[in-house]
Design an enzyme around this catalytic site. Structure first.
Site, PDB file in Angstrom:
ATOM      1  CD  GLU A 203      -2.959   1.186   2.231  1.00  0.00           C
ATOM      2  OE1 GLU A 203      -3.963   1.908   2.053  1.00  0.00           O
ATOM      3  OE2 GLU A 203      -2.784   0.489   3.244  1.00  0.00           O
TER       4      GLU A 203
ATOM      5  N   GLY B 177      -5.144   5.100   0.048  1.00  0.00           N
ATOM      6  CA  GLY B 177      -5.551   3.744  -0.291  1.00  0.00           C
ATOM      7  C   GLY B 177      -6.983   3.493   0.129  1.00  0.00           C
TER       8      GLY B 177
ATOM      9  CG  HIS C 164       0.674 -13.065   2.333  1.00  0.00           C
ATOM     10  ND1 HIS C 164       1.204 -11.869   1.909  1.00  0.00           N
ATOM     11  CD2 HIS C 164      -0.316 -12.750   3.205  1.00  0.00           C
ATOM     12  CE1 HIS C 164       0.568 -10.875   2.514  1.00  0.00           C
ATOM     13  NE2 HIS C 164      -0.371 -11.387   3.296  1.00  0.00           N
ATOM     14  CB  VAL C 165       2.636 -17.492  -2.942  1.00  0.00           C
ATOM     15  CG1 VAL C 165       1.272 -17.082  -3.469  1.00  0.00           C
ATOM     16  CG2 VAL C 165       3.716 -16.548  -3.466  1.00  0.00           C
TER      17      VAL C 165
ATOM     18  CG  HIS D 210      -7.463   2.868 -14.142  1.00  0.00           C
ATOM     19  ND1 HIS D 210      -7.947   3.196 -15.390  1.00  0.00           N
ATOM     20  CD2 HIS D 210      -8.050   3.729 -13.268  1.00  0.00           C
ATOM     21  CE1 HIS D 210      -8.787   4.208 -15.279  1.00  0.00           C
ATOM     22  NE2 HIS D 210      -8.868   4.546 -14.002  1.00  0.00           N
TER      23      HIS D 210
ATOM     24  N   GLY E 116      -6.332   6.834 -13.710  1.00  0.00           N
ATOM     25  CA  GLY E 116      -7.347   7.840 -13.973  1.00  0.00           C
ATOM     26  C   GLY E 116      -7.149   9.097 -13.140  1.00  0.00           C
ATOM     27  CB  SER E 117      -8.730  12.404 -13.252  1.00  0.00           C
ATOM     28  OG  SER E 117     -10.095  12.035 -13.317  1.00  0.00           O
TER      29      SER E 117
END
Length: 137
Positions: free
Chosen positions: A60, A78, A85-86, A103, A105-106
């Site tokens: 974040e 955020g 988690h792997v 993405h 965007g505005s």
């Protein structure tokens, strides 16, 4: 993406990213930024592994730095974080988060953040959505 201006702002006051030991990194790509974090007593579980919550915080924060670098004069917060988690990471290792803008965007930015250990193995994959706000005067 040049994040030097944002790094200076972060360094001005104590905050989560400095408390957990995050280091933000500029990249040559305009849609990508990075951060590193050493796994230590600030961000590990009692069992000696990187906390999943610290991984999400890293994701974040690096996405927030990226949105802030792209939107000078705006507040970037955020509003959604979702991750898987792997692989576990032991104390003493360093993780690197690579955030790529999906993405831009505005008012909304969506980031894909992959976090890897020092061997380059994927440990977490995280999607972060940031809301871009014009501060009130």
């Amino acid at each position: 993406m040049d994040v030097e201006r944002i790094k200076q702002i972060i360094a001005e006051k104590p905050n989560l990213s400095t408390a957990l030991g995050m280091e933000f990194i500029s990249t040559p790509e305009d849609d990508t930024c990075m951060a590193r974090m050493r796994v230590d007593e600030r961000n590990r579980q009692p069992f000696g592994f990187l906390s999943g919550g610290a991984s999400l915080a890293l994701a974040e924060n690096v996405a927030g730095v990226g949105s802030s670098a792209l939107c000078p004069g705006k507040m970037c917060v955020g509003i959604e974080v979702s991750g898987s988690h792997v692989k576990a990471v032991s104390e003493g290792d360093t993780v690197t988060a690579t955030a790529r803008l999906q993405h831009g965007g505005s008012t909304l930015h969506v980031w894909q953040v992959d976090i890897s250990n020092s061997a380059g193995e994927l440990i977490s994959t995280v999607r972060v959505t940031n809301y871009i706000i014009s501060p009130k005067s």
